[in-house]
Design an enzyme around this catalytic site. Structure first.
Site, PDB file in Angstrom:
ATOM      1  CD  GLN A 150      -3.142  -4.727   6.417  1.00  0.00           C
ATOM      2  OE1 GLN A 150      -3.019  -3.711   5.746  1.00  0.00           O
ATOM      3  NE2 GLN A 150      -3.838  -5.765   5.981  1.00  0.00           N
TER       4      GLN A 150
ATOM      5  CE  LYS B 210      -3.747  -2.523   2.135  1.00  0.00           C
ATOM      6  NZ  LYS B 210      -4.353  -3.018   3.370  1.00  0.00           N
TER       7      LYS B 210
ATOM      8  CG  ASP C 156      -9.851  -0.296   5.174  1.00  0.00           C
ATOM      9  OD1 ASP C 156      -9.688  -0.454   3.946  1.00  0.00           O
ATOM     10  OD2 ASP C 156      -9.144  -0.836   6.037  1.00  0.00           O
TER      11      ASP C 156
END
Ligand code: NDP
Length: 295
Positions: free
Chosen positions: A98, A54, A121
């Site tokens: 994460q 990422k 997200d």
């Protein structure tokens, strides 16, 4: 019939180029760039790889990225404290934690700490709640479901009035993509592990999204001729002919289904590349919202 292959890798590359150009133009105008923080707790090697990927994707398009890391035994207070600092940091427009977190941490409480303005997200309950409601707009849509919708759009698929069947009801794929399809005026059926006679349901689909995590479960005779098939699954199967000893397959038996469907995404190279492209898109969106709030 042999299906058109929906090339997610090429579409994602195109989108990354568009983001890069927009980031450069905004930098020129405002002397500022979007910023993404990916928070890693512990030393899970797969999570380390995802966070690195990422970060690299951000660099390629000119997005500033930071990767704060906490040790495996970090306390709930430490993780939430770090997120609160990032919430207050004006150079950060997206925060991603994460997952999975080490088991002693309360994942829901951690995700709830992220400001909804920076929830790239799209997993904050307020964003998910807005996604589920008619006439409300979430600030961010989860990346994989958003990527699926972009693939359908760029492949020219008409969703309005179509019959869509989603296999899987997870919080990260099945459930949110079902809401997006519904908002696009498809008639949506959601299947799961207790659905009876799956093939009879999937055969009704004009658009079939498979997100179950079962290698090649969807067979050729599960699909209506001419349907569009989106394969989200990423499954490792043994393959002694490969140096690695395995290969990746989707939830769809690609070779069978491509003879029946009108369009299909491959694995790898379909939905996967779109997920990171949408993360960059969401970060850019958070940045643009912050710029308009300053004006
Ligand atoms: P989950 O394991 O969280 O959810 C799987 C869903 O499939 C559940 O709703 C489950 O039903 C349902 N299911 C499982 N087995 C069956 C079955 N035999 N028949 C019918 N339904 C079944 O998975 P995710 O949603 O997180 O991921 C799904 C797949 O997508 C995985 O392969 C994952 O690796 C991949 N993925 C790919 C991404 C990408 O970027 N390409 C991103 C995220 C995921 P129930 O609810 O009843 O248990």
């Amino acid at each position: 019939m042999t299906a058109t292959i929906i090339d997610g890798k090429a579409i994602a590359a195109e989108i990354r180029q568009e983001i890069k150009a927009e980031v450069a133009a905004l930098k020129e105008k405002y002397r500022k760039v979007p910023g993404l923080a990916t928070v890693l707790v512990g030393d899970n090697p797969a999570s380390q790889t995802y966070v690195r990927m990422k970060g690299r994707a951000c660099e390629e398009v000119g997005i500033h990225s930071v990767r704060p890391t906490l040790p495996n035994d970090a306390t709930q207070e430490q993780v939430e404290g770090l997120i609160r600092e990032l919430n207050a940091d004006p150079e950060i427009h997206g925060i991603l934690v994460q997952l999975p977190l080490p088991s002693h941490l309360d994942e829901e409480a951690v995700l709830n700490t992220i400001s909804i303005e920076k929830d790239v997200d799209g997993f904050h309950p307020v964003n998910i709640g807005r996604l589920a409601m008619k006439g409300r707009e979430p600030l961010f849509v989860p990346c994989t479901p958003r990527g699926i919708m972009v693939l359908l759009e760029r492949a020219g698929v008409t969703l309005e009035g179509s019959r869509a069947v989603v296999l899987g009801r997870s919080n990260i794929v099945g459930m949110p993509v079902s809401f997006l399809l519904l908002h696009a005026n498809a008639t949506v059926t959601i299947c799961h592990s207790r659905t009876r006679d799956l093939p009879s349901v999937t055969r009704e689909a004009d658009v079939l999204v498979a997100a179950v995590g079962r290698p090649e479960m969807v067979r050729g005779d599960w699909v209506k001729p001419g349907a569009v098939v989106i394969d989200v699954g990423v499954n490792r199967v043994d393959d002694p002919s490969r140096k690695s000893g395995y290969r990746l397959v989707g939830d769809v038996a690609f070779n069978e289904v491509k003879e029946v469907a009108s369009a299909i995404t491959p694995v790898p190279g379909g939905v996967g590349p779109m997920t990171i492209a949408m993360l960059l898109q969401n970060t850019l969106q958070g940045f643009k919202r912050a710029l308009s709030a300053e004006k």
